[in-house]
Design an enzyme around this catalytic site. Structure first.
Site, PDB file in Angstrom:
ATOM      1  N   GLU A 266       0.834  -1.203   0.000  1.00  0.00           N
ATOM      2  CA  GLU A 266       0.000   0.000   0.000  1.00  0.00           C
ATOM      3  C   GLU A 266       0.866   1.249   0.000  1.00  0.00           C
ATOM      4  O   GLU A 266       0.587   2.208  -0.717  1.00  0.00           O
ATOM      5  CB  GLU A 266      -0.907   0.017   1.228  1.00  0.00           C
ATOM      6  CG  GLU A 266      -1.965  -1.056   1.189  1.00  0.00           C
ATOM      7  CD  GLU A 266      -2.989  -0.900   2.287  1.00  0.00           C
ATOM      8  OE1 GLU A 266      -3.812  -1.838   2.426  1.00  0.00           O
ATOM      9  OE2 GLU A 266      -2.979   0.133   2.993  1.00  0.00           O
ATOM     10  N   GLU A 267       1.940   1.223   0.798  1.00  0.00           N
ATOM     11  CA  GLU A 267       2.828   2.379   0.896  1.00  0.00           C
ATOM     12  C   GLU A 267       3.451   2.685  -0.465  1.00  0.00           C
ATOM     13  O   GLU A 267       3.536   3.833  -0.883  1.00  0.00           O
ATOM     14  CB  GLU A 267       3.921   2.051   1.913  1.00  0.00           C
ATOM     15  CG  GLU A 267       4.908   3.177   2.171  1.00  0.00           C
ATOM     16  CD  GLU A 267       5.950   2.791   3.205  1.00  0.00           C
ATOM     17  OE1 GLU A 267       5.590   2.058   4.156  1.00  0.00           O
ATOM     18  OE2 GLU A 267       7.106   3.221   3.065  1.00  0.00           O
ATOM     19  N   ARG A 268       3.858   1.653  -1.166  1.00  0.00           N
ATOM     20  CA  ARG A 268       4.494   1.868  -2.463  1.00  0.00           C
ATOM     21  C   ARG A 268       3.509   2.351  -3.508  1.00  0.00           C
ATOM     22  O   ARG A 268       3.806   3.249  -4.282  1.00  0.00           O
ATOM     23  CB  ARG A 268       5.198   0.589  -2.913  1.00  0.00           C
ATOM     24  CG  ARG A 268       6.528   0.482  -2.220  1.00  0.00           C
ATOM     25  CD  ARG A 268       7.060  -0.883  -1.998  1.00  0.00           C
ATOM     26  NE  ARG A 268       8.103  -0.801  -0.981  1.00  0.00           N
ATOM     27  CZ  ARG A 268       8.737  -1.835  -0.471  1.00  0.00           C
ATOM     28  NH1 ARG A 268       8.439  -3.062  -0.891  1.00  0.00           N
ATOM     29  NH2 ARG A 268       9.651  -1.677   0.458  1.00  0.00           N
ATOM     30  N   GLY A 271       2.865   5.968  -2.925  1.00  0.00           N
ATOM     31  CA  GLY A 271       3.976   6.805  -3.391  1.00  0.00           C
ATOM     32  C   GLY A 271       3.905   7.037  -4.889  1.00  0.00           C
ATOM     33  O   GLY A 271       4.098   8.154  -5.371  1.00  0.00           O
TER      34      GLY A 271
END
Lengths: 408, 254
Positions: A266-268, A271
């Protein structure tokens, strides 16, 4: 007719602008439309007019901005309604991230990403009800600023090698060590801390702890002076015998590493989503500038090397967007998208460098000043290849999924 | 004050930040693929209505517009800002409407819904007519308070402060009345995400414009021609009054 000052960002007019900011482009879901328009209003009114000032000051007022976003419901889009979230699926998060790309710097969307998507997923999934009431509710409401304490001076990509310890003494953990590269670290009310809670195999001896940042023994040693993302304060923090109740442990002891790994996809994807609009904005501003800047009697844009390159870059941005949306759609259906997320992050890191570098060149001398957006994004977006997982880490992950990584 | 209903008329216009272009043919403005939004003065009117309901002075806010199917989006935005329900007086694709047509539709809705107060924006930012509220009040034979910068309800009446050329004028109007909102009446709220999601479930009724008595056929106002202003040419500085007069004469200006 002029209505009121502020909010509207004056830009040179262009034939494309009406279409770009127009009704959603193909692929932008109608169900995200009102959300994006509402968020855009907040960006235009409460954020963009102050970005230059905050960049110069080296810090944006996180409590103020997060309160505005929290009240409007944007900090807990995919979080449970029980804790003040909207209970929507991850695609809505990505819609927020794409719209945040309209902020005229990288630092603030990055800090919002930590607040809304990086410091809280493990707490949401594995934290106790009490812990969620204490930390998750105010974070979603925008009353608490959150930060994520994973990286250290000696361990960035090699997360398993962190040295911070949290030793159990009675019903408290005593924490010693330090963290590095902490976004919003000097403004945060609490930290989602990863620490070693026992001896043993490095992937099974770490835990996540909700750490209030006002405890004795926590030293915010310095604000790091960075090349870019200057409106986002980044701290180096030390812990000296910091005592925190054991009930602040998220989920099970020893599972911290696993919990944190789970949210990397999710973080990637977040981004990548925040990088798309800045690239489009830079390409458009470069078109506008080179269209009127004359060199040897004709606009710079008329040189084939310039307009062909811009076309190439625009093509690649669309390709990256397609990969992003494909990965998000698969993720929302419940699939593991680690490979696609890593590919998208890798591509985003490289493409942002290509776009900003090529465009800055076309701006000539002006591109080298702090008076234009292209130089700011040249600096800000350079972080994409480093933070949130380096390009090299992404390549390793992709190789693993392709089964071509040499076995030890 | 119980059961006081407010009817708010809104318009979908090209977004204020868009650089508008004349469509080929010179008879209209380019609207295809261009960002539209809720007219800013209508937003202010709507905000005032929602505040009245939140203060307990009004019971229900109904938002309405005369437009094509695309105007449904605008109504959803209005619902997200706090209106209780919406009505679209639907025009056929490509049909046009001016202040008189809008006033006829709103008058029909007013007769149907029996509001005590009708709130409109003072003008739309695309045509700047500043007529709809006035025509509506005339059709209904209701008192009107235009360019409102402050509104307060009293039993059976509304006190409205108006921004006029000479300064500020305060009137007391018997209800039901028509008011049009000026810039300084209030600062509209952001539509929050929870309200945006709630708005999807609020009632939105579609009524053919003809059912409300809106005449078919071209509007009373016919646009003859539209052209962009000539590009701004550079100025010139002169050294003396004589030189100025000479240049003006030479340019045929005096």
């Amino acid at each position: 007719m002029a209505l009121r000052a502020g909010g509207r960002w004056a830009r040179p007019g262009s034939a494309l602008r009406g279409r770009c900011s127009g009704p959603r482009r193909a692929g932008d879901a109608p169900r995200h439309r009102h959300l994006r328009e509402a968020l855009r209003k907040i960006i235009d009114k409460e954020i963009n007019p102050f970005v230059d000032k905050w960049e110069e000051e080296g810090q944006f007022p996180a409590h103020k901005v997060f309160k505005i976003l929290g009240q409007a419901g944007f900090l807990g889009v995919d979080k449970p309604t029980e804790y003040g979230g909207m209970g929507l699926d991850f695609s809505y998060n990505i819609a927020v991230a794409e719209e945040l790309g309209n902020v005229r710097c990288g630092g603030i969307p990055m800090a919002i990403g930590v607040q809304a998507g990086m410091a809280t997923p493990a707490l949401t999934r594995f934290g106790s009800h009490e812990l969620k009431k204490q930390f998750l509710v105010p974070t979603i409401a925008g009353d608490f600023v959150a930060c994520l304490g994973i990286s250290e001076d000696g361990a960035g990509s090699d997360v398993a090698n962190i040295k911070t310890t949290a030793v159990r003494k009675g019903d408290e953990y005593v924490i010693n060590g330090g963290k590095m590269w902490i976004t919003s670290g000097s403004q945060a009310d609490w930290m989602c801390l990863l620490a070693n809670t026992s001896k043993g195999p490095p992937h099974q001896n770490k835990s996540l702890i909700c750490l209030p940042m006002n405890l004795p023994g926590i030293h915010v040693a310095k604000k790091i002076d960075k090349l870019g993302m200057r409106s986002s304060d980044t701290a180096q923090i030390f812990f000296e015998d910091v005592r925190v109740p054991c009930k602040n442990l998220i989920g099970e002891e020893g599972k911290g590493f696993t919990y944190q790994m789970l949210q990397f996809q999710e973080e990637r994807l977040w981004g990548v989503a925040t990088a798309l609009t800045p690239m489009e904005t830079i390409i458009q501003e470069t078109i506008d500038y080179t269209g009127q800047r004359k060199v040897f009697g004709q606009p710079v844009l008329h040189n084939q090397t310039v307009h062909f390159r811009l076309a190439e870059l625009a093509t690649e941005v669309e390709l990256l967007r397609s990969l992003l949306h494909r990965a998000v759609a698969l993720y929302v259906e419940g699939n593991d998208v680690t490979k696609f997320a890593s590919m998208a992050k890798l591509k985003a890191g490289r493409l942002t460098r290509e776009v900003t570098d090529s465009c800055l060149q076309f701006w000539g001398g002006m591109g080298f000043t702090n008076e234009v957006l292209v130089s700011r994004f040249y600096r800000d977006l350079r972080l994409m290849s480093i933070g949130g997982g380096t390009d090299e880490t992404m390549l390793s992950i992709i190789c693993k999924y392709m089964d071509i990584l040499p076995r030890k | 004050m119980a059961a006081l209903r407010v009817l708010v008329g809104v318009k979908r216009v090209i977004d204020f930040a868009v650089k508008v272009r004349v469509a080929p043919g010179g008879a209209a403005v380019q609207t295809q693929g261009v960002k539209h939004s809720l007219n800013p003065f209508c937003e202010i009117a709507l905000e005032e209505a929602v505040r009245l309901r939140e203060a307990g002075a009004a019971a229900e806010v109904v938002v309405a517009t005369l437009g094509t199917k695309a105007s449904q989006e605008t109504l959803r935005t209005a619902l997200a800002m706090g209106a209780d329900r919406a009505v679209l007086a639907e025009l056929a694709e490509g049909a046009a409407a001016g202040p008189r047509e809008v006033a006829v539709a709103l008058a029909a809705l007013a007769r149907r819904l029996q509001p005590q107060l009708v709130l409109l924006g003072k003008q739309a930012i695309d045509d700047d007519c500043n007529q709809t509220g006035q025509i509506l009040a005339a059709i209904l034979d209701w008192p009107q308070g235009t360019f409102a910068s402050r509104v307060s309800l009293e039993p059976g009446a509304v006190q409205v402060q108006r921004e006029v050329d000479g300064g500020l004028e305060t009137l007391r109007l018997r209800l039901p009345a028509v008011l049009t909102a000026d810039l300084r009446l209030n600062e509209p709220r952001y539509a929050t995400l929870p309200n945006i999601m709630k708005a999807k479930k609020k009632p939105l009724e579609v009524v053919p414009a003809a059912d409300l008595g809106v005449p078919a056929g071209p509007p009373r106002l016919r646009l003859l021609q539209l052209q962009e202003p000539p590009p701004r040419a550079g100025g010139e500085k002169v050294e003396s009054v004589e030189s100025l007069l000479g240049k003006l004469r030479h340019a045929g200006r005096i």
